[in-house]
Design a protein around this motif. Structure first.
Motif, PDB file in Angstrom:
ATOM      1  N   ASP A   1       0.833  -1.021  -0.063  1.00  0.00           N
ATOM      2  CA  ASP A   1       0.036  -0.144   0.005  1.00  0.00           C
ATOM      3  C   ASP A   1       0.838   1.275  -0.068  1.00  0.00           C
ATOM      4  OD1 ASP A   1      -2.288  -1.577  -0.007  1.00  0.00           O
ATOM      5  OD2 ASP A   1      -2.238  -1.907   2.260  1.00  0.00           O
TER       6      ASP A   1
ATOM      7  N   ILE B   1       0.513   5.763  -3.510  1.00  0.00           N
ATOM      8  CA  ILE B   1      -0.695   6.206  -3.818  1.00  0.00           C
ATOM      9  C   ILE B   1      -0.671   7.496  -4.208  1.00  0.00           C
ATOM     10  CG2 ILE B   1      -3.031   6.040  -2.958  1.00  0.00           C
ATOM     11  CD1 ILE B   1      -2.431   3.865  -1.137  1.00  0.00           C
TER      12      ILE B   1
ATOM     13  N   ARG C   1      -4.041   3.354  -6.076  1.00  0.00           N
ATOM     14  CA  ARG C   1      -3.014   2.705  -6.090  1.00  0.00           C
ATOM     15  C   ARG C   1      -2.479   2.006  -7.487  1.00  0.00           C
ATOM     16  NH1 ARG C   1      -2.709  -2.635  -2.250  1.00  0.00           N
ATOM     17  NH2 ARG C   1      -3.898  -3.338  -4.413  1.00  0.00           N
TER      18      ARG C   1
END
Length: 535
Positions: A344, A347, A354
């Motif tokens: 993650d 982004i 993402r």
């Protein structure tokens, strides 16, 4: 002329009724099942049937290894699954052998116990008429006592040597002394088999109502663990256990101490945790490898330890993420391997989307003490000169497809297809504690340090005491069975003839009921003690 009278042929015997044949079949089958030979065969089969459980990975032990076996043997693994090869101890065929052995032992031991109790309650058999037909006998020897007094004295000598005795008076005025010893042999044999039954019962009920789970617990207040199924690294519940049955407690590793010999051999491991049970206050407890932490409804065992690497990654938009990742030791000097994955990251703040091709993963080794020979292994398990060697990968980590995978290694399939690419070069990058590494796209990785972690095995076995007691009693029973020697001794006291000036003539005979090489010496000592009147 002789007339021969014809007689009708005798009628053939009627065939046995089907019910009688069925009853005979059941009776013979039960006798065969409850024989000692069948019990030994079943015990051998149970040992052989347990071999696949150690050869093939088991669902209850390591689901990841089962998945890897499927990938390595795609044609064989489905057949093994159908045969219960990945769940041996819960398979129907293993349970069948287990239950047949249990039934055979019960049918074998219970009648023997009844016969043993009956033998203990019965008197020792009377002396045979002719001692010369026994394996051991003695010539007559005289005593100045009356037959009754001589018999009572001999019985006392035998009782002091722990023989069961019986004195009998006969019609001809003689007295006989019957003695027997060695009942502990059969008692030990029965004790061993009942202990084996207790172990089988304990193992069975322990499997039904027990559970266990493993957890790597990293030191730090932010790395706590509570006893819920979702927080275990892997776990197994018994068939009669539900997730709601797990006890309510939480653990936090506050300290871990380890000391080593100069050779690197471990001397001592000790974990200190803050324990909270239910709504109670937190308590500080310390436990070691051989002294587990005992909680209400569970035991916490320390089975290993290692180092967790703390890394901070800053992506191309300046957003940082910090992860504390356990690295698993691969040798006795704690050369450790692991992976840190950052799915993650990168982004886009404008679109809040993402890009899966910009995920980052780091794979490498941690050496607590870097050696002087330049090898990629640690020279000592303590952190004397730590260093981290990492290789960076960028691309799709393969975490979004939902396929189970190892959290301690990158997906090699993604690397093979090129979806995950090496962006750090041919050689791993070395980091000391406090160092940072700027990648080719301007992102940065910082090595913040390490934390100790403890590998915990948390388990509950309600029949552990029963299994332990059964094992101890079985050992005692086996020793009694091997040490006990069954034997019988008889003495006969006859009134001497008037020509011998009265008195009593004594004679003795002995019979070993089992193989006992030392019985001849013992018989000679008994006869001598009876002749001399010594205990």
């Amino acid at each position: 002329m002789t007339v021969v009278e014809e007689r009708p042929a005798p009628a053939a015997a009627p065939p046995p009724k089907p019910a009688h044949r069925l009853w005979a079949l059941l009776r013979n089958s039960w006798r065969q099942l409850t024989s000692m030979r069948t019990a030994l065969v079943l015990l051998f089969l149970l040992a052989v049937a347990a071999i696949p459980g150690s050869v093939f990975p088991q669902h209850a032990v390591d689901e990841q290894r089962v998945t890897e076996y499927y990938q390595a043997h795609p044609s064989l693994a489905p057949w093994l699954e159908r045969l219960g090869g990945f769940e041996v101890y819960g398979s129907p065929w293993f349970a069948s052998i287990y239950l047949l052995l249990f039934t055979s032992l019960i049918g074998c031991v219970v009648p023997r116990l009844r016969d043993h109790v009956r033998a203990l309650r019965q008197s020792v058999p009377d002396a045979p008429k002719r001692f010369d037909r026994l394996p051991l006998s003695s010539p007559d020897f005289a005593s100045g006592e009356t037959p009754a007094e001589a018999a009572a004295r001999v019985a006392g000598v035998l009782r002091r040597r722990r023989f069961r005795t019986k004195v009998r008076e006969h019609d001809d005025g003689s007295f006989s002394v019957s003695a027997e010893k060695g009942y502990l042999k059969e008692a030990g044999n029965l004790l061993f088999h009942f202990a084996l039954l207790a172990v089988l019962i304990g193992v069975g009920f322990g499997h039904w109502y027990g559970w266990h789970g493993n957890r790597i617990l990293v030191a730090g207040a932010d790395q706590g663990f509570c006893d819920s199924l979702a927080q275990y690294d892997d776990s197994t519940l018994g068939p009669r256990v539900d997730a709601a049955d797990l006890p309510d407690f939480c653990l936090k590793l506050t300290d871990f101490r380890a000391s080593y010999e100069t050779t690197g051999q471990p001397k001592m491991f000790a974990a200190t945790v803050a324990v909270t049970e239910g709504d109670g206050p937190a308590k500080t407890r310390t436990f070691t490898v051989n002294k587990p932490l005992r909680l209400h409804g569970a035991g916490v065992h320390l089975i290993g330890h290692g180092y967790a690497v703390s890394l901070r990654y800053t992506d191309r938009y300046g957003v940082s993420q910090t992860k504390v990742v356990p690295f698993l030791p691969i040798d006795g000097m704690f050369t450790s391997e692991g992976v840190a994955q950052f799915p993650d990251v990168n982004i886009d703040p404008k679109t809040d989307k993402r890009d899966p091709t910009l995920q980052v993963g780091f794979e490498g080794r941690y050496l607590p003490t870097v050696g002087t020979d330049g090898s990629a292994t640690s020279a000592y398990p303590a952190e004397n000169s730590p260093a981290l060697f990492l290789t960076a990968y960028r691309g799709d980590l393969g975490l979004d497809v939902g396929t189970p995978g190892s959290v301690y290694a990158l997906d090699q399939g993604q690397i093979a297809t090129g979806d995950l690419k090496n962006v750090s070069g041919a050689r791993p990058h070395e980091l000391k504690i406090g160092d940072s590494w700027t990648l080719d796209d301007g992102t940065k990785l910082e090595f913040l340090g390490t934390r100790p972690y403890a590998t915990l095995s948390i388990r509950y076995d309600p029949t552990q005491t029963l299994v332990l007691a059964g094992a101890a009693l079985g050992l005692c029973g086996l020793m009694l069975s091997l040490a006990g020697k069954r034997r019988r001794v008889w003495f006969r006291a006859l009134p001497a003839s008037p020509e011998a000036s009265g008195g009593t003539l004594l004679t003795a005979g002995g019979l070993p009921r089992t193989d006992y090489p030392g019985f001849a010496d013992e018989f000679t000592q008994l006869v001598k003690a009876a002749e001399e009147g010594t205990p």
